[in-house]
Structures are given as structure tokens and as C-alpha cells.
Design a protein around this motif. Structure first.
Motif, PDB file in Angstrom:
ATOM      1  N   UNK A 137      67.430  73.781  26.520  1.00 30.43           N
ATOM      2  CA  UNK A 137      67.715  73.679  25.274  1.00 30.43           C
ATOM      3  C   UNK A 137      69.459  73.642  25.194  1.00 30.43           C
ATOM      4  N   UNK A 138      70.130  72.773  24.566  1.00 28.94           N
ATOM      5  CA  UNK A 138      71.606  72.456  24.310  1.00 28.94           C
ATOM      6  C   UNK A 138      72.034  73.161  23.272  1.00 28.94           C
ATOM      7  N   UNK A 139      71.334  73.588  22.359  1.00 29.99           N
ATOM      8  CA  UNK A 139      71.598  74.097  20.954  1.00 29.99           C
ATOM      9  C   UNK A 139      72.635  75.183  21.137  1.00 29.99           C
ATOM     10  N   UNK A 140      73.676  75.103  20.411  1.00 31.39           N
ATOM     11  CA  UNK A 140      74.677  75.830  20.613  1.00 31.39           C
ATOM     12  C   UNK A 140      74.438  77.311  19.750  1.00 31.39           C
ATOM     13  N   UNK A 141      74.885  78.372  20.175  1.00 32.53           N
ATOM     14  CA  UNK A 141      74.778  79.591  19.297  1.00 32.53           C
ATOM     15  C   UNK A 141      76.148  79.300  18.215  1.00 32.53           C
ATOM     16  N   UNK A 142      76.228  80.046  17.274  1.00 36.98           N
ATOM     17  CA  UNK A 142      77.071  80.001  16.065  1.00 36.98           C
ATOM     18  C   UNK A 142      78.613  79.979  16.588  1.00 36.98           C
ATOM     19  N   UNK A 143      78.806  80.955  17.720  1.00 38.07           N
ATOM     20  CA  UNK A 143      79.858  81.185  18.299  1.00 38.07           C
ATOM     21  C   UNK A 143      80.306  80.228  19.465  1.00 38.07           C
ATOM     22  N   UNK A 144      79.212  79.526  19.970  1.00 39.83           N
ATOM     23  CA  UNK A 144      79.432  78.441  20.993  1.00 39.83           C
ATOM     24  C   UNK A 144      80.379  77.358  20.763  1.00 39.83           C
ATOM     25  N   UNK A 145      81.534  76.980  21.409  1.00 37.97           N
ATOM     26  CA  UNK A 145      82.024  75.692  20.824  1.00 37.97           C
ATOM     27  C   UNK A 145      81.198  74.691  20.986  1.00 37.97           C
ATOM     28  N   UNK A 146      81.372  73.509  20.190  1.00 36.90           N
ATOM     29  CA  UNK A 146      80.451  72.271  20.244  1.00 36.90           C
ATOM     30  C   UNK A 146      80.754  71.554  21.590  1.00 36.90           C
TER      31      UNK A 146
END
Length: 144
Positions: free
Chosen positions: A73-82
Motif C-alpha cells: 500500500x503506497x497510499x500516503x498518510x496526510x502528513x506523508x510527503x507525496x
């Protein structure tokens, strides 16, 4: 459509909307740049559809997991940079994992997310495999 870390991020739906109606594409772009705000509408039906869509994607990914496929799962968390999501996606592709969920693909100023990237046995610069994008929307027909 949104601006993430200074970069315009388009979804397949954004491209489809633009092909259907350039005016809507312009409004979406203005909203992404915070020139316009989306009108406040409380649409419980839209929230139900969104939840069903998320449940459908989750069930599809679980069906792939049940088949014994490796999933990242490569979905970023809200705080994770793109860029972290892009790095995870590229790393997973190079490793040859079977399925990449919410894969971020970027090239230059263009970037977007694929619901699912599924490994296929077709040679590419990655090796003896490559990837095909899969959309998990609940639409009855394609748009655009």
C-alpha cells in the motif's frame, strides 16, 4: 484535482471531467489553486457512494490478498510527503510485487494515483514484468 507539495495532482476522474466539459476542468483547477471555493453542499447520498466505493476497493484488494498475492500500500498518510508515496511505488515496482495499492506515479510536473497497479508478465525496463493500472470505481459505464 489538488495541489500537493506545490505540484498539481490529477486523478483519472479529473481527466475524464475535462474531456467531458472543459469549463468544469477550469473550475476544478481554480478550486485547486484556491481561487474559488466549492459551494457548501451537504449531500448524504454522495457520502454513501464514497463509502461504498472505498469498501469496494478494500474488498477487491482483500480478494487479491486471499489469492496469495504480495501487496504494498503506497497510499500516503496526510502528513506523508507525496514524494514518499512515489518512492514506495517505484521501490515496489522494482521489487516486482504483485499488487501496488494507491500507487503514485509522477513524471516531471505530472503526477497521479492509480487505485491498483497489477503485475503482468510482460518484459519492461523493470525486468521480466511490468504493471497495468486497474480502476476500482463502482461506475456502470466508462466516462470520457
Amino acid at each position: 484535482m489538488r495541489i500537493l507539495d506545490g505540484q498539481l495532482v490529477l486523478s483519472p476522474s479529473d481527466l475524464s471531467s475535462f474531456l467531458s466539459c472543459r469549463h468544469k476542468g477550469g473550475l476544478d483547477l481554480a478550486r485547486a489553486h484556491k481561487v474559488l471555493e466549492r459551494p457548501d453542499t451537504d449531500n448524504p447520498y454522495a457520502a454513501i457512494l464514497q463509502k461504498h466505493g472505498e469498501d469496494h476497493e478494500r474488498a477487491y484488494v482483500e480478494s487479491l490478498r486471499a489469492q496469495g498475492l504480495t501487496i504494498v500500500n503506497a497510499k500516503p498518510e496526510k502528513e506523508t510527503p507525496a514524494e514518499e508515496s512515489t518512492r514506495l511505488t517505484v521501490e515496489a515496482m522494482r521489487a516486482g510485487v504483485d499488487v501496488i495499492v494507491q500507487a503514485r506515479l509522477a513524471e516531471g510536473d505530472l503526477a497521479g494515483y492509480a487505485d491498483v497497479l497489477r503485475r503482468v508478465e510482460r518484459p519492461s525496463h523493470l525486468g521480466a514484468w511490468s504493471y497495468e493500472a486497474q480502476d476500482t470505481k463502482l461506475a456502470r459505464e466508462t466516462k470520457g
